[in-house]
Design a protein around this motif. Structure first.
Motif, PDB file in Angstrom:
ATOM      1  N   GLY A  32       0.798  -1.217   0.000  1.00  0.00           N
ATOM      2  CA  GLY A  32       0.000   0.000   0.000  1.00  0.00           C
ATOM      3  C   GLY A  32       0.833   1.270   0.000  1.00  0.00           C
ATOM      4  O   GLY A  32       0.310   2.366   0.220  1.00  0.00           O
ATOM      5  N   ARG A  33       2.120   1.154  -0.263  1.00  0.00           N
ATOM      6  CA  ARG A  33       3.025   2.301  -0.296  1.00  0.00           C
ATOM      7  C   ARG A  33       3.761   2.337  -1.636  1.00  0.00           C
ATOM      8  O   ARG A  33       4.142   1.298  -2.156  1.00  0.00           O
ATOM      9  N   SER A  34       3.982   3.516  -2.142  1.00  0.00           N
ATOM     10  CA  SER A  34       4.777   3.695  -3.357  1.00  0.00           C
ATOM     11  C   SER A  34       6.133   4.270  -2.969  1.00  0.00           C
ATOM     12  O   SER A  34       6.340   4.682  -1.831  1.00  0.00           O
ATOM     13  N   ALA A  35       7.049   4.303  -3.937  1.00  0.00           N
ATOM     14  CA  ALA A  35       8.390   4.833  -3.661  1.00  0.00           C
ATOM     15  C   ALA A  35       8.961   5.507  -4.903  1.00  0.00           C
ATOM     16  O   ALA A  35       8.593   5.179  -6.034  1.00  0.00           O
ATOM     17  N   ARG A  36       9.862   6.433  -4.648  1.00  0.00           N
ATOM     18  CA  ARG A  36      10.624   7.112  -5.690  1.00  0.00           C
ATOM     19  C   ARG A  36      12.090   7.067  -5.290  1.00  0.00           C
ATOM     20  O   ARG A  36      12.445   7.445  -4.172  1.00  0.00           O
ATOM     21  N   LEU A  37      12.946   6.588  -6.172  1.00  0.00           N
ATOM     22  CA  LEU A  37      14.397   6.609  -5.974  1.00  0.00           C
ATOM     23  C   LEU A  37      14.969   7.748  -6.798  1.00  0.00           C
ATOM     24  O   LEU A  37      14.666   7.865  -7.993  1.00  0.00           O
ATOM     25  N   VAL A  38      15.769   8.589  -6.169  1.00  0.00           N
ATOM     26  CA  VAL A  38      16.455   9.671  -6.867  1.00  0.00           C
ATOM     27  C   VAL A  38      17.943   9.406  -6.679  1.00  0.00           C
ATOM     28  O   VAL A  38      18.457   9.449  -5.561  1.00  0.00           O
ATOM     29  N   VAL A  39      18.627   9.100  -7.789  1.00  0.00           N
ATOM     30  CA  VAL A  39      20.018   8.657  -7.722  1.00  0.00           C
ATOM     31  C   VAL A  39      20.883   9.585  -8.572  1.00  0.00           C
ATOM     32  O   VAL A  39      20.630   9.756  -9.763  1.00  0.00           O
ATOM     33  N   THR A  40      21.900  10.176  -7.933  1.00  0.00           N
ATOM     34  CA  THR A  40      22.840  11.024  -8.667  1.00  0.00           C
ATOM     35  C   THR A  40      24.093  10.223  -8.989  1.00  0.00           C
ATOM     36  O   THR A  40      24.424   9.264  -8.298  1.00  0.00           O
ATOM     37  N   MET A  41      24.778  10.624 -10.049  1.00  0.00           N
ATOM     38  CA  MET A  41      25.979   9.882 -10.464  1.00  0.00           C
ATOM     39  C   MET A  41      26.888  10.752 -11.322  1.00  0.00           C
ATOM     40  O   MET A  41      26.425  11.720 -11.928  1.00  0.00           O
ATOM     41  N   THR A  52      14.388   8.208 -10.660  1.00  0.00           N
ATOM     42  CA  THR A  52      14.894   9.404 -11.327  1.00  0.00           C
ATOM     43  C   THR A  52      16.409   9.312 -11.259  1.00  0.00           C
ATOM     44  O   THR A  52      16.986   9.338 -10.171  1.00  0.00           O
ATOM     45  N   LEU A  53      17.041   9.155 -12.413  1.00  0.00           N
ATOM     46  CA  LEU A  53      18.496   9.031 -12.492  1.00  0.00           C
ATOM     47  C   LEU A  53      19.075  10.344 -12.998  1.00  0.00           C
ATOM     48  O   LEU A  53      18.687  10.827 -14.063  1.00  0.00           O
ATOM     49  N   ILE A  54      19.984  10.924 -12.233  1.00  0.00           N
ATOM     50  CA  ILE A  54      20.553  12.228 -12.565  1.00  0.00           C
ATOM     51  C   ILE A  54      22.053  12.045 -12.779  1.00  0.00           C
ATOM     52  O   ILE A  54      22.804  11.830 -11.827  1.00  0.00           O
ATOM     53  N   GLY A  55      22.485  12.129 -14.022  1.00  0.00           N
ATOM     54  CA  GLY A  55      23.872  11.857 -14.361  1.00  0.00           C
ATOM     55  C   GLY A  55      24.704  13.100 -14.609  1.00  0.00           C
ATOM     56  O   GLY A  55      24.197  14.224 -14.632  1.00  0.00           O
ATOM     57  N   SER A  56      25.999  12.875 -14.785  1.00  0.00           N
ATOM     58  CA  SER A  56      26.988  13.916 -15.107  1.00  0.00           C
ATOM     59  C   SER A  56      26.961  15.063 -14.100  1.00  0.00           C
ATOM     60  O   SER A  56      27.083  16.232 -14.462  1.00  0.00           O
ATOM     61  N   GLU A 101      24.719  25.442 -13.922  1.00  0.00           N
ATOM     62  CA  GLU A 101      23.659  25.968 -13.053  1.00  0.00           C
ATOM     63  C   GLU A 101      22.278  25.831 -13.680  1.00  0.00           C
ATOM     64  O   GLU A 101      21.294  25.512 -13.001  1.00  0.00           O
ATOM     65  N   GLN A 102      22.176  26.045 -14.983  1.00  0.00           N
ATOM     66  CA  GLN A 102      20.884  25.923 -15.657  1.00  0.00           C
ATOM     67  C   GLN A 102      20.344  24.495 -15.532  1.00  0.00           C
ATOM     68  O   GLN A 102      19.171  24.287 -15.236  1.00  0.00           O
ATOM     69  N   LYS A 103      21.216  23.504 -15.745  1.00  0.00           N
ATOM     70  CA  LYS A 103      20.784  22.109 -15.657  1.00  0.00           C
ATOM     71  C   LYS A 103      20.395  21.750 -14.216  1.00  0.00           C
ATOM     72  O   LYS A 103      19.406  21.052 -13.989  1.00  0.00           O
ATOM     73  N   ARG A 104      21.160  22.253 -13.240  1.00  0.00           N
ATOM     74  CA  ARG A 104      20.794  22.024 -11.838  1.00  0.00           C
ATOM     75  C   ARG A 104      19.411  22.586 -11.551  1.00  0.00           C
ATOM     76  O   ARG A 104      18.579  21.931 -10.923  1.00  0.00           O
ATOM     77  N   ASN A 105      19.160  23.794 -12.016  1.00  0.00           N
ATOM     78  CA  ASN A 105      17.861  24.415 -11.778  1.00  0.00           C
ATOM     79  C   ASN A 105      16.728  23.647 -12.450  1.00  0.00           C
ATOM     80  O   ASN A 105      15.622  23.566 -11.908  1.00  0.00           O
ATOM     81  N   GLU A 106      17.010  23.063 -13.606  1.00  0.00           N
ATOM     82  CA  GLU A 106      15.999  22.228 -14.273  1.00  0.00           C
ATOM     83  C   GLU A 106      15.666  21.010 -13.407  1.00  0.00           C
ATOM     84  O   GLU A 106      14.502  20.626 -13.278  1.00  0.00           O
ATOM     85  N   TRP A 107      16.707  20.392 -12.825  1.00  0.00           N
ATOM     86  CA  TRP A 107      16.463  19.245 -11.946  1.00  0.00           C
ATOM     87  C   TRP A 107      15.742  19.674 -10.677  1.00  0.00           C
ATOM     88  O   TRP A 107      14.851  18.965 -10.191  1.00  0.00           O
ATOM     89  N   PHE A 108      16.082  20.827 -10.122  1.00  0.00           N
ATOM     90  CA  PHE A 108      15.388  21.311  -8.931  1.00  0.00           C
ATOM     91  C   PHE A 108      13.897  21.515  -9.236  1.00  0.00           C
ATOM     92  O   PHE A 108      13.036  21.161  -8.428  1.00  0.00           O
ATOM     93  N   PHE A 109      13.610  22.083 -10.393  1.00  0.00           N
ATOM     94  CA  PHE A 109      12.212  22.283 -10.794  1.00  0.00           C
ATOM     95  C   PHE A 109      11.501  20.937 -10.930  1.00  0.00           C
ATOM     96  O   PHE A 109      10.365  20.770 -10.475  1.00  0.00           O
ATOM     97  N   MET A 166      28.686   9.550 -14.002  1.00  0.00           N
ATOM     98  CA  MET A 166      28.560   9.171 -15.411  1.00  0.00           C
ATOM     99  C   MET A 166      27.231   9.665 -15.974  1.00  0.00           C
ATOM    100  O   MET A 166      26.298   9.934 -15.211  1.00  0.00           O
ATOM    101  N   PRO A 167      27.116   9.767 -17.286  1.00  0.00           N
ATOM    102  CA  PRO A 167      25.821  10.109 -17.866  1.00  0.00           C
ATOM    103  C   PRO A 167      24.782   9.033 -17.509  1.00  0.00           C
ATOM    104  O   PRO A 167      25.069   7.835 -17.567  1.00  0.00           O
ATOM    105  N   ALA A 168      23.599   9.472 -17.130  1.00  0.00           N
ATOM    106  CA  ALA A 168      22.553   8.535 -16.714  1.00  0.00           C
ATOM    107  C   ALA A 168      22.196   7.555 -17.827  1.00  0.00           C
ATOM    108  O   ALA A 168      21.889   6.390 -17.560  1.00  0.00           O
TER     109      ALA A 168
END
Length: 195
Positions: free
Chosen positions: A123-132, A167-171, A177-185, A134-136
């Motif tokens: 009855g529970r869902s999950a989200r994994l957010v993984v930074t790395m 959600t896999l966030i690579g490189s 900064e623009q790409k970071r802000n896109e991920w924050f959004f 290498m390119p995702a």
């Protein structure tokens, strides 16, 4: 509809803020802005021993330092686990935490004649957010996101979390900064939707 969300921030380095901390903050802000109830646990702030045997895992009491975290897992309807990929897998701190809190009698029950037992956290869902680093796309397609898939299937799925999204966030070392802000959004939006 509002949900109860537990965010587990799994970056092991508590000495300074990292991208994982910022991602957790943006998810949290998005969720709060949409009326979701939030609990946030920073795994690096917890002190607990490693489990060293199956007997310890099955019979020793949960360390008092993890009681609140385990109660928050029981409380939540949606779990968000954020961590950096280290040596192709979750950091040892995250694995040690999961081994401690996802114990028999809480996360699952042994059932005679059923090798899979009874899931305790359905009855529970999950989200994994993984930074790395290498390119995702390389991690996802060349390495088949093996460790994330194992976490989804062999740990979270085994105890009942479904669906488990990623959600896999690579490189991250070369991210501007623009790409970071896109991920924050994007994390803000995921928080608002409790996904």
């Amino acid at each position: 509809m509002s949900q109860r969300i537990l965010i587990l921030q799994g970056h092991p380095d508590a000495s300074k803020a990292h991208l994982c901390h910022s991602l957790a903050d943006h998810y949290c802000k998005g969720a709060q802005a949409n009326g979701h109830e939030i609990r946030l646990t920073d795994l690096a702030s917890l002190e607990f021993p490693l489990l060293r045997s199956q007997q310890e895992w099955q019979t020793t009491p949960l360390p008092a330092s993890l009681t609140a975290a385990q109660k928050s897992i029981d409380w939540c309807q949606h779990l968000v686990l954020i961590f950096p990929l280290w040596l192709g897998d979750m950091p040892a701190l995250v694995k040690a935490f999961l081994e401690q809190v996802l114990r028999p009698g809480f996360a699952f029950e042994y059932v005679e004649g059923n090798p899979l037992g009874k899931k305790g956290l359905t009855g529970r869902s999950a989200r994994l957010v993984v930074t790395m680093g290498m390119p995702a796309v390389i991690y996802r397609h060349l390495y088949r996101a093996h460790s994330v898939k194992s976490l989804e299937r062999n740990i979270l799925g085994f105890v009942g979390f479904s669906p488990v999204r990623e959600t896999l966030i690579g490189s991250v070392e070369t991210m501007n900064e623009q790409k970071r802000n896109e991920w924050f959004f994007k994390l803000h939006e995921l928080g608002a939707k409790a996904k």
